[in-house]
Scaffold this motif. Structure first.
Motif, PDB file in Angstrom:
ATOM      1  N   GLY A 274       1.037   2.057  -4.023  1.00  0.00           N
ATOM      2  CA  GLY A 274      -0.264   1.651  -3.481  1.00  0.00           C
ATOM      3  C   GLY A 274      -1.331   1.509  -4.563  1.00  0.00           C
ATOM      4  O   GLY A 274      -2.355   0.863  -4.346  1.00  0.00           O
ATOM      5  N   LEU A 275      -1.088   2.102  -5.731  1.00  0.00           N
ATOM      6  CA  LEU A 275      -2.039   2.017  -6.846  1.00  0.00           C
ATOM      7  C   LEU A 275      -1.571   1.027  -7.910  1.00  0.00           C
ATOM      8  O   LEU A 275      -2.215   0.872  -8.940  1.00  0.00           O
TER       9      LEU A 275
ATOM     10  N   GLU B 203       0.953   9.999   6.455  1.00  0.00           N
ATOM     11  CA  GLU B 203       2.184  10.147   5.690  1.00  0.00           C
ATOM     12  C   GLU B 203       1.982  10.063   4.184  1.00  0.00           C
ATOM     13  O   GLU B 203       2.901  10.329   3.413  1.00  0.00           O
ATOM     14  N   VAL B 204       0.771   9.712   3.738  1.00  0.00           N
ATOM     15  CA  VAL B 204       0.530   9.541   2.304  1.00  0.00           C
ATOM     16  C   VAL B 204       0.061  10.866   1.695  1.00  0.00           C
ATOM     17  O   VAL B 204      -0.779  11.548   2.268  1.00  0.00           O
TER      18      VAL B 204
ATOM     19  N   GLU C  25      -6.362   6.277  -4.215  1.00  0.00           N
ATOM     20  CA  GLU C  25      -6.265   5.010  -3.479  1.00  0.00           C
ATOM     21  C   GLU C  25      -7.529   4.793  -2.640  1.00  0.00           C
ATOM     22  O   GLU C  25      -8.090   3.684  -2.618  1.00  0.00           O
TER      23      GLU C  25
ATOM     24  N   SER D   5       0.872  -1.181   0.000  1.00  0.00           N
ATOM     25  CA  SER D   5       0.000   0.000   0.000  1.00  0.00           C
ATOM     26  C   SER D   5       0.905   1.225   0.000  1.00  0.00           C
ATOM     27  O   SER D   5       2.129   1.121   0.111  1.00  0.00           O
ATOM     28  N   SER D   6       0.280   2.381  -0.116  1.00  0.00           N
ATOM     29  CA  SER D   6       1.075   3.619  -0.184  1.00  0.00           C
ATOM     30  C   SER D   6       1.854   3.868   1.101  1.00  0.00           C
ATOM     31  O   SER D   6       2.788   4.655   1.116  1.00  0.00           O
ATOM     32  N   ARG D   7       1.467   3.188   2.177  1.00  0.00           N
ATOM     33  CA  ARG D   7       2.181   3.416   3.441  1.00  0.00           C
ATOM     34  C   ARG D   7       3.375   2.484   3.617  1.00  0.00           C
ATOM     35  O   ARG D   7       4.022   2.499   4.662  1.00  0.00           O
TER      36      ARG D   7
ATOM     37  N   GLN E 230       5.149   6.472  -3.410  1.00  0.00           N
ATOM     38  CA  GLN E 230       3.905   6.094  -2.732  1.00  0.00           C
ATOM     39  C   GLN E 230       2.861   5.580  -3.722  1.00  0.00           C
ATOM     40  O   GLN E 230       1.954   4.841  -3.328  1.00  0.00           O
TER      41      GLN E 230
ATOM     42  N   LYS F  75      -6.147   4.353   3.283  1.00  0.00           N
ATOM     43  CA  LYS F  75      -7.335   3.701   2.715  1.00  0.00           C
ATOM     44  C   LYS F  75      -7.971   2.734   3.711  1.00  0.00           C
ATOM     45  O   LYS F  75      -9.197   2.600   3.748  1.00  0.00           O
TER      46      LYS F  75
ATOM     47  N   VAL G 299      -1.718  10.693  -4.089  1.00  0.00           N
ATOM     48  CA  VAL G 299      -1.826   9.227  -4.059  1.00  0.00           C
ATOM     49  C   VAL G 299      -3.043   8.787  -3.240  1.00  0.00           C
ATOM     50  O   VAL G 299      -3.772   7.865  -3.620  1.00  0.00           O
TER      51      VAL G 299
END
Lengths: 376, 376
Positions: free
Chosen positions: A344-345, B197-198, B206, A269-271, A341, B170, B202
């Protein structure tokens, strides 16, 4: 589609793709975008072969090259060999890396030399690589780190090739344009690799405004987090002429990303990324892993300045990648690679060509959405 | 303009404005946007007066309220008084704050009690404030911290008022929607105040993708860094139904931001903010200052959990603001306030009404730019 960057580069889709893999570069260019080969990890001879291969594939369609030339770094101008630089690495750091590897069941590798990195960052190598690039019909030359050296700017001007540079702050954009740069890549903190702290959403309009106030009409590309067409549309809404991308190509079959890392990216994920100095000595965004955690832990040594940190990280990370492929669990926990990041997509593997075409379609959908928001 | 949020809230411009100042709320609502009053810093009686004043100004045009109800925090459910909570603050922290102030020539203030903060975070206060809110024709109730408590969701449903919640990931969006939240505010790391933090670029797609995959059609608002209309257009391109904003109102004449801080904000670039735990105990983005630097310095104590950190920071920061206004240089160095990276785009003071109208115009320009990118 038509934006300033489409006109400048002769492309149909305002989408630039940075990749170390020639297959990605050719596929993107052939799909209507603009591939940019990361040239610095090659020797001059290798680069010659890569560009000749691309020429063969793209039949005159436009592409570019990117060379990392750092402003200043440890040993610059001293003409040190990789061995000499290695000798400057403190025992504390060698011991620390050996400890991290050993903890994960991997034999220490701290005495290997990644000589190519030091070379890649030296002016000599840069000039050689530039020579190779300009023997090919490149339509853009980019520098990813700091203001390009004068000889690079002069050479690009005399060859009639636009020169691009990455920035993470508006002050840097102004400096670059004053030095003669033709395309500004405003890269947000969400980007993979070296990045600043300002997000793409804020940086792009801030840079565009600063350039306009300076009377400059240099096109701005948005970078950082962009892996979909709707984000490319957002970039154009923000005032960019298009998007500069990197991460999204890493999971394509054309890329040479370590397969275990591709799987990590598709699941992330983006994190799951972090900005860490543990790989190059400068903050660069990458997948979180036991490696990045080790460098962030209390008691870890401060990462060394560029390019010294790479001398201890790269040999280890290559060994880690190889072991991870063979199913080594310690290595799989440690494995990491630069990615933004936007990871995450990135949830399924698709070809570079499909990425381009889907981004173009998604861009059109986003514009439609905006038009509808006005029609009611 | 017309998006899902315009329809849901009955507004012309998909722009929501969070502010602690009733004048901002009324001005935004009257200009075609949607003002949201930050209610938690008020007592029930004060809030009643504020909302009555707004009702008087907006003549039935829609507005909302925001109540901070934290999921869990030190002392929650124990019904502690401010004094009792203060007694739990370690001596080390009191001494540290006294030291920071003294270094800057300010008399130590660590024994003052900011009792209202603890109250603001308790359930009791939340229910009281909700009662007040629902005595007024609010069209949205928002909760800025974590999943709203069940009584808040139930109350909103029974009153027929949509309930909104802020998320920075998300996973949190999914949790909120499953709990019954009607509007998701996806807030990027560039936002002022508490943030994840995202980045917005993004996070918005997401979150939108995750909700769609879940079969949810809950509208998503983009937040974080948005202070211009082109960014609002970018948000819609990304799949949002509109923008949730906070920082941009802080420098308007209608806001009650300390004048010295307004000047700092107008002069700041996007790199002049930092995420720090030094104010509330959770990471929140604010102007960099000697105060945030002190908490980040080596040897500084770890910030306390919510709401304890506020007990030592708020009284000091209020005194600092007052002294900064009188020209005290130490206080001016220490002064800070929550603001997002968008502060780099906030360069001149304008009325709240003008902010709304300029954002609407800038939005139209951005859509035009995107249409032109297709026409060629």
């Amino acid at each position: 589609m038509k934006t300033d960057i489409c006109e400048l580069l002769g492309i149909e889709i305002p989408l630039l793709a940075f990749s170390h893999c020639r297959d990605v570069v050719a596929a993107v260019t052939n799909a209507g975008g603009f591939g940019v080969l990361g040239a610095s990890s090659h020797t001059a001879d290798e680069l010659e072969a890569e560009l000749a291969w691309i020429d063969d594939q793209v039949h005159g369609r436009p592409y570019g090259a990117d060379i990392v030339v750092a402003d200043k770094f440890e040993g610059k101008g001293e003409r040190l060999s990789g061995d000499q630089l290695l000798a400057r690495i403190p025992e504390q750091h060698k011991t620390f890396v050996a400890g991290v590897l050993t903890e994960h069941g991997i034999e220490a590798a701290h005495d290997e030399v990644a000589g190519i990195l030091g070379q890649a960052l030296s002016d000599d190598k840069g000039e050689q690589l530039l020579d190779v690039c300009f023997r090919h019909p490149i339509k853009l030359i980019a520098n990813a780190l700091g203001v390009p050296p004068q000889y690079m700017i002069d050479r690009a001007k005399s060859e009639g090739v636009p020169i691009a540079a990455l920035v993470g702050a508006k002050e840097h954009a102004l400096k670059q344009v004053r030095a003669g740069v033709d395309v500004i890549i405003a890269q947000g903190t969400e980007a993979g690799g070296h990045c600043g702290e300002v997000s793409t959403m804020v940086l792009v309009p801030e840079v565009a405004d600063a350039l306009r106030a300076e009377g400059s009409s240099v096109p701005v590309l948005a970078a950082g987090g962009i892996v979909t067409g709707r984000q490319m549309a957002a970039a154009v809404a923000l005032g960019a002429a298009g998007a500069w991308t990197g991460s999204v190509w890493l999971t394509t079959p054309e890329a040479e990303t370590a397969p275990h890392t591709v799987q990590k990216m598709l699941a992330a994920s983006s994190r799951d990324t972090v900005r860490s100095k543990g790989r190059t000595g400068k903050l660069s965004r990458q997948l979180k892993s036991a490696w990045t955690e080790a460098w962030a832990a209390e008691g870890a040594p401060s990462p060394l300045p560029m390019p010294m940190q790479s001398y201890i990280s790269e040999p280890s990370l290559r060994r880690i990648d190889a072991l991870a492929e063979r199913g080594d669990e310690g290595a799989q926990a440690l494995a990491t690679y630069w990615v933004g990041q936007g990871v995450g997509l990135m949830n399924r593997q698709k070809s570079s060509r499909d990425v381009v075409l889907e981004m173009a379609e998604d861009y059109l959908d986003a514009v439609e959405r905006l038009k509808t928001s006005l029609d009611g």
